[in-house]
Enzyme design. Structure first.
Site, PDB file in Angstrom:
ATOM      1  N   ASP A   1      68.976  75.276  82.901  1.00  0.00           N
ATOM      2  CA  ASP A   1      70.131  74.960  82.046  1.00  0.00           C
ATOM      3  C   ASP A   1      71.137  74.105  82.808  1.00  0.00           C
ATOM      4  O   ASP A   1      71.270  74.237  84.027  1.00  0.00           O
ATOM      5  CB  ASP A   1      70.772  76.281  81.576  1.00  0.00           C
ATOM      6  CG  ASP A   1      71.623  76.090  80.334  1.00  0.00           C
ATOM      7  OD1 ASP A   1      71.648  74.975  79.788  1.00  0.00           O
ATOM      8  OD2 ASP A   1      72.275  77.070  79.911  1.00  0.00           O
TER       9      ASP A   1
ATOM     10  N   ARG B   1      73.153  62.380  78.232  1.00  0.00           N
ATOM     11  CA  ARG B   1      72.495  63.676  78.490  1.00  0.00           C
ATOM     12  C   ARG B   1      71.075  63.515  79.051  1.00  0.00           C
ATOM     13  O   ARG B   1      70.649  64.259  79.928  1.00  0.00           O
ATOM     14  CB  ARG B   1      72.445  64.496  77.204  1.00  0.00           C
ATOM     15  CG  ARG B   1      73.820  64.899  76.685  1.00  0.00           C
ATOM     16  CD  ARG B   1      73.687  65.645  75.374  1.00  0.00           C
ATOM     17  NE  ARG B   1      72.813  66.794  75.513  1.00  0.00           N
ATOM     18  CZ  ARG B   1      73.193  67.969  76.010  1.00  0.00           C
ATOM     19  NH1 ARG B   1      74.427  68.150  76.410  1.00  0.00           N
ATOM     20  NH2 ARG B   1      72.341  68.958  76.109  1.00  0.00           N
TER      21      ARG B   1
ATOM     22  N   ASN C   1      66.231  74.340  70.138  1.00  0.00           N
ATOM     23  CA  ASN C   1      66.502  72.966  70.592  1.00  0.00           C
ATOM     24  C   ASN C   1      66.140  71.902  69.551  1.00  0.00           C
ATOM     25  O   ASN C   1      66.597  70.765  69.639  1.00  0.00           O
ATOM     26  CB  ASN C   1      65.752  72.654  71.900  1.00  0.00           C
ATOM     27  CG  ASN C   1      66.363  73.304  73.130  1.00  0.00           C
ATOM     28  OD1 ASN C   1      65.676  73.574  74.118  1.00  0.00           O
ATOM     29  ND2 ASN C   1      67.663  73.560  73.094  1.00  0.00           N
TER      30      ASN C   1
ATOM     31  N   ARG D   1      75.490  68.935  81.081  1.00  0.00           N
ATOM     32  CA  ARG D   1      76.777  68.973  81.788  1.00  0.00           C
ATOM     33  C   ARG D   1      76.725  68.166  83.082  1.00  0.00           C
ATOM     34  O   ARG D   1      77.672  67.491  83.466  1.00  0.00           O
ATOM     35  CB  ARG D   1      77.184  70.427  82.079  1.00  0.00           C
ATOM     36  CG  ARG D   1      77.855  71.088  80.880  1.00  0.00           C
ATOM     37  CD  ARG D   1      77.891  72.580  81.026  1.00  0.00           C
ATOM     38  NE  ARG D   1      76.589  73.160  80.707  1.00  0.00           N
ATOM     39  CZ  ARG D   1      76.241  74.403  80.989  1.00  0.00           C
ATOM     40  NH1 ARG D   1      77.079  75.193  81.621  1.00  0.00           N
ATOM     41  NH2 ARG D   1      75.058  74.849  80.644  1.00  0.00           N
TER      42      ARG D   1
HETATM   43  C1  FPP Z   1      68.784  72.537  79.383  1.00  0.00           C
HETATM   44  O1  FPP Z   1      69.900  71.755  79.709  1.00  0.00           O
HETATM   45  C2  FPP Z   1      67.518  71.808  79.577  1.00  0.00           C
HETATM   46  C3  FPP Z   1      66.610  71.505  78.597  1.00  0.00           C
HETATM   47  C4  FPP Z   1      66.808  71.904  77.185  1.00  0.00           C
HETATM   48  C5  FPP Z   1      65.398  70.723  78.862  1.00  0.00           C
HETATM   49  C6  FPP Z   1      64.712  70.930  80.178  1.00  0.00           C
HETATM   50  C7  FPP Z   1      63.813  69.797  80.429  1.00  0.00           C
HETATM   51  C8  FPP Z   1      63.551  69.242  81.649  1.00  0.00           C
HETATM   52  C9  FPP Z   1      64.104  69.746  82.902  1.00  0.00           C
HETATM   53  C10 FPP Z   1      62.689  68.016  81.754  1.00  0.00           C
HETATM   54  C11 FPP Z   1      61.274  68.093  81.318  1.00  0.00           C
HETATM   55  C12 FPP Z   1      60.528  69.265  81.761  1.00  0.00           C
HETATM   56  C13 FPP Z   1      59.307  69.292  82.350  1.00  0.00           C
HETATM   57  C14 FPP Z   1      58.661  70.604  82.458  1.00  0.00           C
HETATM   58  C15 FPP Z   1      58.633  68.114  82.931  1.00  0.00           C
HETATM   59  P1  FPP Z   1      70.973  71.452  78.568  1.00  0.00           P
HETATM   60  O2  FPP Z   1      70.604  70.157  77.926  1.00  0.00           O
HETATM   61  O3  FPP Z   1      71.047  72.610  77.633  1.00  0.00           O
HETATM   62  O4  FPP Z   1      72.277  71.312  79.412  1.00  0.00           O
HETATM   63  P2  FPP Z   1      73.777  71.668  78.918  1.00  0.00           P
HETATM   64  O5  FPP Z   1      73.801  73.146  78.642  1.00  0.00           O
HETATM   65  O6  FPP Z   1      74.597  71.286  80.102  1.00  0.00           O
HETATM   66  O7  FPP Z   1      74.058  70.842  77.698  1.00  0.00           O
END
Ligand code: FPP
Length: 249
Positions: free
Chosen positions: A20, A33, A68, A24
Protein backbone atom coordinates in the site's frame (compact mmCIF):
# COMPACT_ATOMS: atom_id res chain seq x y z
CA UNK A 1 19.85 -10.38 7.02
CA UNK A 2 23.08 -10.23 9.06
CA UNK A 3 21.96 -6.86 10.45
CA UNK A 4 18.95 -8.49 12.05
CA UNK A 5 20.43 -11.77 13.32
CA UNK A 6 17.42 -13.79 12.19
CA UNK A 7 16.81 -17.22 13.70
CA UNK A 8 16.95 -19.53 10.67
CA UNK A 9 14.92 -22.16 12.55
CA UNK A 10 11.92 -19.81 12.94
CA UNK A 11 11.43 -18.41 9.46
CA UNK A 12 7.71 -18.15 8.59
CA UNK A 13 6.72 -20.55 5.80
CA UNK A 14 4.17 -18.12 4.39
CA UNK A 15 4.28 -14.32 4.38
CA UNK A 16 1.44 -12.21 2.96
CA UNK A 17 1.81 -8.53 2.05
CA UNK A 18 -0.69 -5.73 1.48
CA UNK A 19 1.39 -3.46 -0.76
CA UNK A 20 0.00 0.00 0.00
CA UNK A 21 1.01 3.61 -0.53
CA UNK A 22 2.05 3.72 -4.19
CA UNK A 23 -0.29 6.61 -4.94
CA UNK A 24 0.84 8.69 -1.96
CA UNK A 25 4.50 8.02 -2.81
CA UNK A 26 3.95 9.34 -6.33
CA UNK A 27 1.97 12.35 -5.08
CA UNK A 28 4.79 13.29 -2.69
CA UNK A 29 7.05 13.44 -5.73
CA UNK A 30 4.54 15.46 -7.77
CA UNK A 31 4.03 12.53 -10.15
CA UNK A 32 1.00 10.58 -11.45
CA UNK A 33 -0.20 7.59 -9.38
CA UNK A 34 1.05 5.09 -11.97
CA UNK A 35 4.61 6.31 -11.31
CA UNK A 36 4.16 4.89 -7.79
CA UNK A 37 2.90 1.55 -9.11
CA UNK A 38 5.82 1.34 -11.58
CA UNK A 39 8.28 1.91 -8.74
CA UNK A 40 6.34 -0.57 -6.63
CA UNK A 41 7.47 -3.35 -8.98
CA UNK A 42 11.03 -2.85 -7.67
CA UNK A 43 9.76 -3.50 -4.14
CA UNK A 44 8.01 -6.67 -5.34
CA UNK A 45 11.42 -7.84 -6.60
CA UNK A 46 13.09 -6.89 -3.28
CA UNK A 47 10.50 -8.69 -1.15
CA UNK A 48 10.61 -11.80 -3.33
CA UNK A 49 14.42 -11.93 -3.29
CA UNK A 50 14.56 -11.37 0.47
CA UNK A 51 11.91 -14.03 1.09
CA UNK A 52 13.73 -16.54 -1.13
CA UNK A 53 17.08 -15.84 0.54
CA UNK A 54 15.86 -16.71 4.04
CA UNK A 55 13.75 -19.72 3.00
CA UNK A 56 10.17 -18.39 3.05
CA UNK A 57 8.22 -20.93 0.96
CA UNK A 58 5.13 -18.90 0.03
CA UNK A 59 4.80 -15.15 -0.58
CA UNK A 60 1.30 -13.81 -1.25
CA UNK A 61 0.99 -10.25 -2.58
CA UNK A 62 -2.26 -8.26 -2.70
CA UNK A 63 -1.72 -6.78 -6.17
CA UNK A 64 -5.33 -5.85 -7.07
CA UNK A 65 -8.44 -6.13 -4.93
CA UNK A 66 -12.00 -6.60 -6.19
CA UNK A 67 -12.65 -3.10 -4.78
CA UNK A 68 -9.84 -1.68 -6.98
CA UNK A 69 -12.14 -2.07 -10.03
CA UNK A 70 -13.81 1.16 -8.88
CA UNK A 71 -10.62 3.20 -9.48
CA UNK A 72 -10.41 5.52 -12.52
CA UNK A 73 -10.37 3.53 -15.80
CA UNK A 74 -6.98 4.98 -16.82
CA UNK A 75 -5.35 3.81 -13.58
CA UNK A 76 -6.82 0.30 -13.91
CA UNK A 77 -5.67 0.01 -17.48
CA UNK A 78 -2.16 1.30 -16.64
CA UNK A 79 -1.94 -1.17 -13.74
CA UNK A 80 -2.96 -4.09 -15.96
CA UNK A 81 -0.42 -3.05 -18.61
CA UNK A 82 2.23 -2.84 -15.89
CA UNK A 83 1.34 -6.30 -14.68
CA UNK A 84 1.59 -7.81 -18.19
CA UNK A 85 4.88 -6.02 -18.87
CA UNK A 86 6.34 -7.03 -15.47
CA UNK A 87 5.40 -10.67 -15.97
CA UNK A 88 7.06 -10.83 -19.41
CA UNK A 89 10.14 -8.96 -18.13
CA UNK A 90 10.56 -11.09 -15.02
CA UNK A 91 9.72 -14.63 -16.12
CA UNK A 92 13.36 -15.60 -16.82
CA UNK A 93 14.37 -14.18 -13.45
CA UNK A 94 11.55 -16.12 -11.74
CA UNK A 95 12.85 -19.30 -13.34
CA UNK A 96 16.46 -18.60 -12.38
CA UNK A 97 15.43 -18.01 -8.75
CA UNK A 98 13.24 -21.13 -8.57
CA UNK A 99 10.00 -19.15 -8.23
CA UNK A 100 6.69 -20.79 -9.08
CA UNK A 101 3.98 -18.27 -9.99
CA UNK A 102 0.41 -18.80 -8.80
CA UNK A 103 -2.69 -16.61 -8.50
CA UNK A 104 -5.80 -16.29 -6.36
CA UNK A 105 -8.85 -14.17 -7.18
CA UNK A 106 -11.20 -13.77 -10.16
CA UNK A 107 -8.55 -14.08 -12.86
CA UNK A 108 -11.31 -14.42 -15.50
CA UNK A 109 -12.30 -10.77 -14.81
CA UNK A 110 -8.84 -9.52 -15.89
CA UNK A 111 -8.17 -8.34 -19.47
CA UNK A 112 -7.33 -11.15 -21.96
CA UNK A 113 -3.73 -9.93 -22.30
CA UNK A 114 -3.26 -10.22 -18.56
CA UNK A 115 -4.79 -13.69 -18.36
CA UNK A 116 -2.55 -14.83 -21.22
CA UNK A 117 0.64 -13.47 -19.61
CA UNK A 118 -0.27 -15.07 -16.27
CA UNK A 119 -1.11 -18.42 -17.88
CA UNK A 120 2.17 -18.51 -19.80
CA UNK A 121 4.22 -17.54 -16.74
CA UNK A 122 2.43 -20.12 -14.56
CA UNK A 123 3.11 -22.80 -17.17
CA UNK A 124 6.75 -21.79 -17.57
CA UNK A 125 7.43 -21.76 -13.79
CA UNK A 126 5.25 -24.70 -12.74
CA UNK A 127 8.12 -27.05 -11.83
CA UNK A 128 10.04 -24.53 -9.69
CA UNK A 129 10.30 -25.52 -6.06
CA UNK A 130 12.14 -22.86 -4.05
CA UNK A 131 9.32 -20.41 -3.40
CA UNK A 132 5.75 -19.91 -4.61
CA UNK A 133 4.75 -16.33 -5.45
CA UNK A 134 0.97 -16.03 -5.15
CA UNK A 135 -0.49 -12.89 -6.73
CA UNK A 136 -3.92 -11.94 -5.40
CA UNK A 137 -5.65 -10.31 -8.38
CA UNK A 138 -9.27 -9.17 -8.42
CA UNK A 139 -9.36 -10.81 -5.00
CA UNK A 140 -11.90 -10.38 -2.20
CA UNK A 141 -11.86 -12.55 0.89
CA UNK A 142 -15.63 -12.27 1.52
CA UNK A 143 -16.28 -13.26 -2.09
CA UNK A 144 -13.87 -16.20 -1.78
CA UNK A 145 -15.73 -17.39 1.34
CA UNK A 146 -19.14 -16.85 -0.32
CA UNK A 147 -18.09 -18.95 -3.34
CA UNK A 148 -16.87 -21.72 -1.01
CA UNK A 149 -20.23 -21.67 0.84
CA UNK A 150 -22.10 -21.82 -2.49
CA UNK A 151 -20.03 -24.80 -3.63
CA UNK A 152 -20.49 -26.68 -0.35
CA UNK A 153 -24.24 -25.96 -0.30
CA UNK A 154 -24.64 -27.26 -3.87
CA UNK A 155 -22.84 -30.46 -2.94
CA UNK A 156 -25.00 -30.90 0.18
CA UNK A 157 -28.18 -30.39 -1.89
CA UNK A 158 -26.98 -32.97 -4.43
CA UNK A 159 -26.21 -35.41 -1.61
CA UNK A 160 -22.47 -35.38 -2.41
CA UNK A 161 -21.49 -33.78 0.90
CA UNK A 162 -22.79 -34.51 4.39
CA UNK A 163 -23.39 -31.18 6.19
CA UNK A 164 -22.02 -32.69 9.42
CA UNK A 165 -18.65 -33.03 7.64
CA UNK A 166 -18.36 -29.22 7.37
CA UNK A 167 -15.59 -28.18 9.73
CA UNK A 168 -12.67 -25.70 9.66
CA UNK A 169 -10.44 -28.04 7.70
CA UNK A 170 -13.11 -28.70 5.07
CA UNK A 171 -13.86 -24.98 4.67
CA UNK A 172 -10.11 -24.28 4.18
CA UNK A 173 -10.05 -26.92 1.46
CA UNK A 174 -12.80 -25.06 -0.49
CA UNK A 175 -10.86 -21.78 -0.53
CA UNK A 176 -8.53 -20.68 -3.34
CA UNK A 177 -5.61 -21.06 -0.92
CA UNK A 178 -6.29 -24.77 -0.29
CA UNK A 179 -2.80 -25.75 -1.52
CA UNK A 180 -0.99 -23.40 0.87
CA UNK A 181 -0.48 -23.18 4.64
CA UNK A 182 -2.02 -20.15 6.39
CA UNK A 183 0.36 -17.15 6.56
CA UNK A 184 2.25 -16.77 9.85
CA UNK A 185 2.95 -13.11 9.08
CA UNK A 186 1.02 -10.33 7.33
CA UNK A 187 2.85 -7.12 6.42
CA UNK A 188 0.97 -3.94 5.46
CA UNK A 189 2.82 -0.83 4.35
CA UNK A 190 1.88 2.87 4.33
CA UNK A 191 0.57 3.25 7.89
CA UNK A 192 -2.91 1.81 7.28
CA UNK A 193 -3.79 -0.64 10.06
CA UNK A 194 -6.51 -2.70 8.37
CA UNK A 195 -6.93 -6.13 6.77
CA UNK A 196 -9.10 -4.76 3.91
CA UNK A 197 -10.86 -7.96 2.84
CA UNK A 198 -7.60 -9.89 2.39
CA UNK A 199 -7.32 -13.57 3.44
CA UNK A 200 -9.67 -13.06 6.39
CA UNK A 201 -10.24 -16.76 7.09
CA UNK A 202 -6.55 -17.58 6.61
CA UNK A 203 -5.33 -14.76 8.92
CA UNK A 204 -7.03 -16.14 12.06
CA UNK A 205 -3.72 -16.72 13.91
CA UNK A 206 -1.42 -14.58 11.77
CA UNK A 207 0.93 -12.01 13.30
CA UNK A 208 0.15 -8.56 11.87
CA UNK A 209 2.99 -6.15 11.10
CA UNK A 210 2.21 -2.59 10.10
CA UNK A 211 4.84 -0.13 8.88
CA UNK A 212 4.53 3.52 7.82
CA UNK A 213 6.92 2.95 4.90
CA UNK A 214 5.23 3.47 1.53
CA UNK A 215 5.41 0.40 -0.73
CA UNK A 216 7.89 1.79 -3.33
CA UNK A 217 10.32 2.51 -0.45
CA UNK A 218 9.99 -1.02 0.98
CA UNK A 219 13.38 -2.76 0.50
CA UNK A 220 14.98 -6.06 1.52
CA UNK A 221 16.07 -4.63 4.87
CA UNK A 222 12.46 -3.67 5.64
CA UNK A 223 11.35 -7.21 4.88
CA UNK A 224 14.01 -8.62 7.23
CA UNK A 225 12.97 -6.13 9.90
CA UNK A 226 9.40 -7.45 9.70
CA UNK A 227 10.67 -11.05 10.05
CA UNK A 228 12.81 -10.00 13.02
CA UNK A 229 9.79 -8.41 14.66
CA UNK A 230 7.76 -11.57 14.01
CA UNK A 231 10.47 -13.71 15.64
CA UNK A 232 10.36 -11.56 18.79
CA UNK A 233 6.68 -12.39 19.28
CA UNK A 234 5.28 -15.50 20.87
CA UNK A 235 2.50 -17.26 18.94
CA UNK A 236 0.25 -18.88 21.56
CA UNK A 237 -2.80 -20.08 19.58
CA UNK A 238 -4.93 -19.41 22.67
CA UNK A 239 -2.69 -21.48 24.96
CA UNK A 240 -0.94 -20.22 28.10
CA UNK A 241 2.83 -19.57 28.10
CA UNK A 242 3.26 -22.54 30.46
CA UNK A 243 1.50 -24.91 28.06
CA UNK A 244 3.76 -23.69 25.23
CA UNK A 245 6.87 -24.30 27.37
CA UNK A 246 5.61 -27.83 28.19
CA UNK A 247 4.94 -28.67 24.52
CA UNK A 248 8.40 -27.38 23.53
CA UNK A 249 10.13 -29.39 26.28
C1 FPP B 1 -1.64 0.09 -3.48
O1 FPP B 1 -1.21 1.43 -3.50
C2 FPP B 1 -1.09 -0.69 -4.60
C3 FPP B 1 -1.83 -1.30 -5.59
C4 FPP B 1 -3.31 -1.24 -5.61
C5 FPP B 1 -1.21 -2.01 -6.71
C6 FPP B 1 0.05 -2.77 -6.44
C7 FPP B 1 0.73 -3.04 -7.71
C8 FPP B 1 2.08 -3.07 -7.90
C9 FPP B 1 3.05 -2.88 -6.83
C10 FPP B 1 2.65 -3.25 -9.28
C11 FPP B 1 2.36 -4.51 -10.01
C12 FPP B 1 2.51 -5.75 -9.24
C13 FPP B 1 3.19 -6.86 -9.60
C14 FPP B 1 2.97 -8.06 -8.78
C15 FPP B 1 4.17 -6.93 -10.70
P1 FPP B 1 -2.32 2.57 -3.62
O2 FPP B 1 -2.50 2.89 -5.07
O3 FPP B 1 -3.56 2.13 -2.93
O4 FPP B 1 -1.62 3.74 -2.87
P2 FPP B 1 -2.36 4.92 -2.04
O5 FPP B 1 -3.07 4.25 -0.89
O6 FPP B 1 -1.22 5.76 -1.60
O7 FPP B 1 -3.30 5.62 -2.98
Amino acid sequence: MKDFNLDSTRIPKHVAIIMDGNGRWAKQKGEMRIFGHTNGVGSVREALTAAGEIGVEYLTLYAFSSENWSRPKEEISALMDLLVQSIYNEVDELNSKGVKLATIGDIEFLPESCQKALEEAKQSTKDNKKITLILALSYSSRREISLAVQKMTNEVVKGELDSSAINEELISSYLSTSDYPDPELLIRTSGENRVSNFLMWQLAYTELYFTKILWPDFKKKNFYKAIFDYQKRERRFGKTSEQLLDSNA
